[in-house]
Each structure stands twice: as structure tokens, then as C-alpha cells.
Design an enzyme around this catalytic site. Sequence first.
Site, short mmCIF file in Angstrom:
data_model
loop_
_atom_site.label_atom_id
_atom_site.label_comp_id
_atom_site.label_asym_id
_atom_site.label_seq_id
_atom_site.Cartn_x
_atom_site.Cartn_y
_atom_site.Cartn_z
N THR A 20 22.76 29.56 46.19
CA THR A 20 22.43 28.19 46.57
C THR A 20 23.14 27.79 47.86
OG1 THR A 20 24.16 27.56 45.02
CG2 THR A 20 21.90 27.23 44.28
N GLY A 24 34.03 45.67 46.16
CA GLY A 24 32.68 45.96 45.67
C GLY A 24 32.41 45.40 44.28
N ALA A 25 33.32 44.59 43.78
CA ALA A 25 33.14 44.03 42.43
C ALA A 25 32.53 42.63 42.47
CB ALA A 25 34.48 44.00 41.70
N SER A 45 36.44 40.27 48.06
CA SER A 45 37.63 40.85 48.70
C SER A 45 37.52 40.75 50.22
CB SER A 45 37.78 42.31 48.28
OG SER A 45 36.64 43.04 48.63
N GLU A 95 31.65 37.69 58.99
CA GLU A 95 30.78 38.43 58.06
C GLU A 95 29.37 38.57 58.67
OE1 GLU A 95 30.56 40.06 54.01
OE2 GLU A 95 32.13 38.64 54.50
N ASP A 144 32.21 31.77 49.52
CA ASP A 144 33.35 32.65 49.27
C ASP A 144 34.55 32.26 50.12
OD1 ASP A 144 31.34 33.88 47.87
OD2 ASP A 144 31.16 35.60 49.21
C1 GLA Z 1 27.70 36.33 48.25
C2 GLA Z 1 27.75 35.48 49.51
C3 GLA Z 1 27.86 33.99 49.18
C4 GLA Z 1 26.80 33.58 48.17
C5 GLA Z 1 26.75 34.55 46.99
C6 GLA Z 1 25.61 34.27 46.08
O1 GLA Z 1 28.92 36.25 47.57
O2 GLA Z 1 28.83 35.86 50.34
O3 GLA Z 1 27.78 33.22 50.35
O4 GLA Z 1 25.55 33.44 48.78
O5 GLA Z 1 26.65 35.90 47.42
O6 GLA Z 1 25.76 33.04 45.47
#
Ligand code: GLA
Length: 383
Positions: free
Chosen positions: A32, A117-118, A122, A155, A167
Site C-alpha cells: 500500500t 532475504g527474510a 535488512s 534503493e 521500511d
Molecule cells: C517491500 C518494500 C516496501 C513495501 C513492502 C510491501 O518491503 O520495500 O516499500 O512496498 O515491500 O508492503
Amino acid sequence: VQSLVRLFSQAFHTEPLLVRSPGRINLLGEHTDYNEGFVLPAAIDKFAYVAVQKRADNRVVLLAADLNEQVETTLDAVKPVKQSWCNYILGVTQQFLLNKYPLGGYNLAVSSNIPVGAGLSSSAALACATAYALNELFECGVDKLTLAKFAQAAEHTFAGVQCGIMDQFASLFGRKNHVILLDCRSMEYEYVPLQLKAHELVLVDSGVKHALASSAYNQRRKECEEGVRIISRHYASVKSLRDVAPEQVDECLSGHSLLHKRCKYVVEENQRVTGACHDLVHDHIDAFGKKMVQTHRGLQVLYEVSCSELDFLVDKAISLPGVSGARMMGGGFGGCTLNLLFSEYVDQVIGMVASAYSEKYGRVPAVYRVKTADGTTIVPLPA
Ligand code: GLA
């Protein structure tokens, strides 16, 4: 922490500034964020640490303590490299430079206990730790939201993932015993107390990381944008899926079955987050857990970012007594499931899920019993 500082001091003959930034979970609100919607993440007690100090020249020397790798470059030659961990650091560095902040050369050593990768972010944690540390070190005076945007841009540009802001925001702004209700349109946010009383949140790691995850992620983002373009031909005021009601998705996208599924999921998920917050505040944990399962089904069937391993982990968990909800978490195509269960059932449930998983897939999944934590901060050097 001690061995990171020791390594730094031995390599660079000076004491570092030490910063840590946490990984994150997300209770609800998946895919979202880049649709200007709502998310409900929390920072967790697993951290990326960076030790950093200025140099007299314009060199940038990067050390990964956990990998025993070293990479060198100069400020005027910052570009993506093959060592992926460097790209989060260098991508952030480039953001400071592009925005004309007076960086100099620096030495940086990194170590992290966030599983890679989890789906626990990270990489965002490393980018945020770097952004926070460089901001302090070179006294740039950049506010935390802008640091989150630098980390997000890193990123996009250095890792090629067109991610949203969740994140990075969670890593920088996290607060212990709270989840963050973030409106990714206005960037207004609220800390919602997370008092689970009889429940616990447990992560089960599928151990799967699909190589195509980032291209599929970018593809989903494009599909949402395409859906918005079509809907806005009918409703000119629609600028993102945030502005769209479920009936409008049905009305405008009935002839586009793929876009219909994608947009339907996002629009419903936004509604779920609002309801879920109410559930949390009023201690309606069962209702919250049901929404987690609905989210999983949406991600599985409509948004199509799950995989058979994640579906198996969720289906197994919710078939067991003591489990209030479970779902895949994060971008998808692997990573962890998030399980909400009664504390007294944790050992039993996790044991049964793990053994069923290893019977089917031939490996025992890692399990993380995480706690919420505060966001990015300076860490005092150990005595
Ligand atoms: C990854 C992306 C976030 C978000 C999620 C899904 O973690 O880095 O920005 O879009 O996927 O909710």
C-alpha cells in the site's frame, strides 16, 4: 558491537561514531505504501550497526565485518558496485552529494544481525544507519524524514527496486512497544501502543528468496499505476489508489482482469488497515488476526506475490489451536510469515509448523520471536 568497534579501530586507527538502525515487521498494509495508502509497521530488536569516521582525503573505505569484505572508492566516483551491501551505503552517499551536502571521505564498517532475504528490511536498516551516521558526522542537519527518503532513493537508484517508504520510515521512526500508523500520502503518522497481553508475534522464515522478486515488485507497481490511469479517465480526481473505492475498481476495470485483481487488493487492504488499528486499540485481537488472514488471501490470489512455501506456512499455522492470524509479510516471493498467537501456544504451534514444513520442503525454518524497538540511534561506544 564490541568486535565491530575493535575491527574499526584496528583497521583505521581511530574511534568511530557508532549508529544502529533496526529491521522492521509490518502488521498490516502490504503493497500500500507506494499507492499512497496506509501501513502499520514496527521496528524490531534486530539491528544493522555502522561504525564511521571522517578521513582527511576524499576516499570512501567500506568494510563488511560479517563478510570480511572491503571495498574502496572516492566521493567523485560513487556508483553501483557488485557487492550489494555497498550499494545501500553508496546510494545514500550519492543522495547527500546530489543534494549538495558537504561530505568528505570516510571509513565505514558495518555489521548486522538482521537476517538477509527474510523480508525484515535488512537493506533499509543499513541505508538508514548510514544516512543517520553521515548526517551526524558531517553535521548536515537533515531531518529524519528526508533521511528516510535518501535511503529509499538509494534503493531505487543503486538496487533497482522501486520500493515505497515504509521500511525506511519504520527503521528511522520506530518506537518500542508501538506500531506506526503511517499515511504514505501525507506522511502523517501516529504511534499506536502494541499491548498484546496474552498474544505474541512470531516470524517463521520460509528460507525462500526468489531471484525475480525485485522485477516482480516493480511490475506490481507499474500495474497499479496503469490501473490508476484507467480509473482516472472515468474519475478525473483520482490520483492514486488511495482515492479509489472498491466499487470504482469494479466499474472501471471490469474489462481488465489482471489490473482489476491488483487494484482490488490494494483498495481493500487500505480499508483493512484502518479497521485493524481500531481492533488493536480496542484489544480485538481475534478480529485483527482475521484481517491478517484476509490480507494473506489477497496477496496470494489477487496481488499474486506469495509462493507455495508461504501459503503452506500460513495454512498450517491457522489450522492449529492458539493461532489468531498469520500471513506472508513484506514484498513477497519468499521471506517470513508473521504469526499472531497466544503466548502459551507458541512452542507447540511453532514446533508443529516447523516439522510440517521440513517434512514437505526438506529444511527446518528459522523462527524469530521478535520484540518491538526504537528507531535509528547513536550507540555509546563500549567501555
Ligand atoms: C517491500 C518494500 C516496501 C513495501 C513492502 C510491501 O518491503 O520495500 O516499500 O512496498 O515491500 O508492503
